[in-house]
Design an enzyme around this catalytic site. Structure first.
Site, mmCIF file in Angstrom:
data_model
loop_
_atom_site.group_PDB
_atom_site.id
_atom_site.type_symbol
_atom_site.label_atom_id
_atom_site.label_comp_id
_atom_site.label_asym_id
_atom_site.label_seq_id
_atom_site.Cartn_x
_atom_site.Cartn_y
_atom_site.Cartn_z
ATOM 1 N N LEU A 166 -2.239 -0.274 14.511
ATOM 2 C CA LEU A 166 -1.674 -0.387 15.859
ATOM 3 C C LEU A 166 -1.814 0.912 16.643
ATOM 4 C CD1 LEU A 166 1.576 -2.396 14.983
ATOM 5 C CD2 LEU A 166 -0.609 -3.278 15.834
ATOM 6 N N LYS B 162 -3.075 5.967 -4.042
ATOM 7 C CA LYS B 162 -4.192 6.850 -3.711
ATOM 8 C C LYS B 162 -4.009 8.226 -4.344
ATOM 9 C CE LYS B 162 -3.930 4.690 0.855
ATOM 10 N NZ LYS B 162 -2.491 4.389 0.769
ATOM 11 N N SER C 251 6.788 -0.927 8.792
ATOM 12 C CA SER C 251 8.008 -0.769 9.567
ATOM 13 C C SER C 251 9.182 -0.729 8.602
ATOM 14 C CB SER C 251 8.195 -1.923 10.556
ATOM 15 O OG SER C 251 9.409 -1.767 11.294
ATOM 16 N N VAL C 252 10.278 -0.178 9.046
ATOM 17 C CA VAL C 252 11.503 -0.227 8.242
ATOM 18 C C VAL C 252 12.482 -1.261 8.810
ATOM 19 C CG1 VAL C 252 11.296 2.167 7.503
ATOM 20 C CG2 VAL C 252 12.599 1.639 9.576
ATOM 21 N N ARG D 155 10.852 -6.397 12.744
ATOM 22 C CA ARG D 155 9.475 -5.992 13.026
ATOM 23 C C ARG D 155 8.556 -6.349 11.864
ATOM 24 N NH1 ARG D 155 8.069 -2.227 16.599
ATOM 25 N NH2 ARG D 155 9.774 -3.188 17.754
ATOM 26 N N ASN E 133 5.347 -8.786 12.413
ATOM 27 C CA ASN E 133 3.989 -8.399 12.035
ATOM 28 C C ASN E 133 3.336 -9.383 11.067
ATOM 29 O OD1 ASN E 133 4.137 -6.118 13.640
ATOM 30 N ND2 ASN E 133 4.674 -4.748 11.956
ATOM 31 N N HIS F 134 -7.934 9.498 -1.688
ATOM 32 C CA HIS F 134 -7.274 9.453 -0.380
ATOM 33 C C HIS F 134 -8.112 10.100 0.725
ATOM 34 C CE1 HIS F 134 -2.963 9.251 1.458
ATOM 35 N NE2 HIS F 134 -3.877 8.925 2.342
ATOM 36 N N TYR G 74 2.501 10.068 -0.159
ATOM 37 C CA TYR G 74 3.641 9.560 0.599
ATOM 38 C C TYR G 74 4.977 9.909 -0.057
ATOM 39 C CZ TYR G 74 0.042 6.510 2.681
ATOM 40 O OH TYR G 74 -1.075 6.002 3.276
ATOM 41 N N ASP H 68 0.842 -1.200 0.000
ATOM 42 C CA ASP H 68 0.000 0.000 0.000
ATOM 43 C C ASP H 68 0.877 1.251 0.000
ATOM 44 O OD1 ASP H 68 -2.971 1.088 0.841
ATOM 45 O OD2 ASP H 68 -1.384 2.263 1.797
#
Length: 284
Positions: free
Chosen positions: A198, A83, A239-240, A244, A248, A116, A58, A53
């Site tokens: 989250l 979007k 996450s980068v 993580r 997830n 968006h 962004y 996504d």
């Protein structure tokens, strides 16, 4: 590279009659800098994510494009969403920006394109949606939907055009369960997508979440994401950090029981960590 075992959800509307399914678990790229995006998306795909996504807003579509171009997977094994930016609702600008999105992503056909934000106080809901339908009819996108739309926004565009959005991507987490809007989605045949699943990390130390995490032997983040999946929402944590990103994705070796689901849902406070749809107006 094996895909994650998340189920795919069929999109009923906004698909020009062609069968389209969306992986329920995806990878989000909101607030991942262009510098980090390609590496993060590559890591996610290596770990089995097949739904990515992004958004014009962004500023990282080109880096997403590089990651998917270099991942070695056939195009039909990936589901890519972007979007429409708030500054591009006017039809001519929307057409230009959609063309730019396809170029940046290196795609001939996008899987899902969303409005968006509704821009309901300053824009033209119906005109924008009519342009999205134009993109769908062109065959350059497989499905169209919206993001951050309230029930009245949905009813306005459906009544005017006869075309129901495939999805509505909205802020959802245990402190903002959005039950009235999710009910409207079910009535209209719209798939619910959850952004900020989250709660931007704010609820991971909630005592109820921590208690369920201890009982299941999983992390708080995994418990919340599992809650989303069992409710039937499409979800895409981001996450980068490779560890993580992997954590997830590890959501399929346990289930929450009815009591645990109810306890988490009861945390609802109707509290937003992001913007309210009526507050996002003009160039953002």
């Amino acid at each position: 590279m094996n895909a994650l075992p998340a189920r795919a959800i069929e999109l009923i509307h906004g698909t020009a009659g062609r069968p389209v399914t969306i992986p329920q678990l995806g990878f989000g790229t909101y607030k991942i800098t262009p510098h980090d995006t390609e590496t993060a998306v590559r890591a996610a795909i290596e770990l089995g994510y097949r739904h990515i996504d992004t958004a014009q807003m962004y500023g990282n579509e080109a880096q997403v494009g590089k990651a998917i171009a270099g991942c070695g997977l056939p195009r039909d094994q990936l589901f890519i969403t972007s979007k429409l930016n708030n500054t591009a609702h006017e039809p001519a600008r929307a057409r230009e920006s959609f063309d730019a999105t396809l170029r940046a992503l290196g795609l001939e056909v996008l899987d899902l394109f969303l409005v968006h934000w509704p821009m309901a106080l300053s824009g033209d809901l119906i005109g924008t949606w009519a342009t999205m339908i134009e993109f769908l009819d062109s065959g350059r996108v497989r499905a169209i939907g919206v993001s951050n739309h309230q029930r009245e926004h949905l009813e306005t565009i459906i009544k005017a055009t006869g075309v129901t959005p495939a999805v509505n991507q909205i802020e959802i987490h245990p402190y903002l369960t959005q039950e009235p809007l999710r009910t409207a989605h079910r009535q209209l045949g719209i798939v619910t997508q959850a952004w900020s699943p989250l709660g931007r990390g704010h609820l991971l130390r909630d005592p109820v979440i921590e208690s369920v995490a201890r009982a299941t032997g999983h992390t708080s983040a995994q418990v919340v994401l599992r809650w989303h999946l069992q409710r039937g929402d499409v979800v895409f944590p981001k996450s980068v950090h490779p560890e993580r990103i992997a954590e997830n994705s590890q959501l399929f070796d346990f289930e929450l029981d009815d009591d645990q689901l109810a306890r988490i849902s009861a945390l609802n406070r109707d509290h937003r960590f992001g913007s309210h749809p009526d507050e996002v107006q003009g160039a953002k």
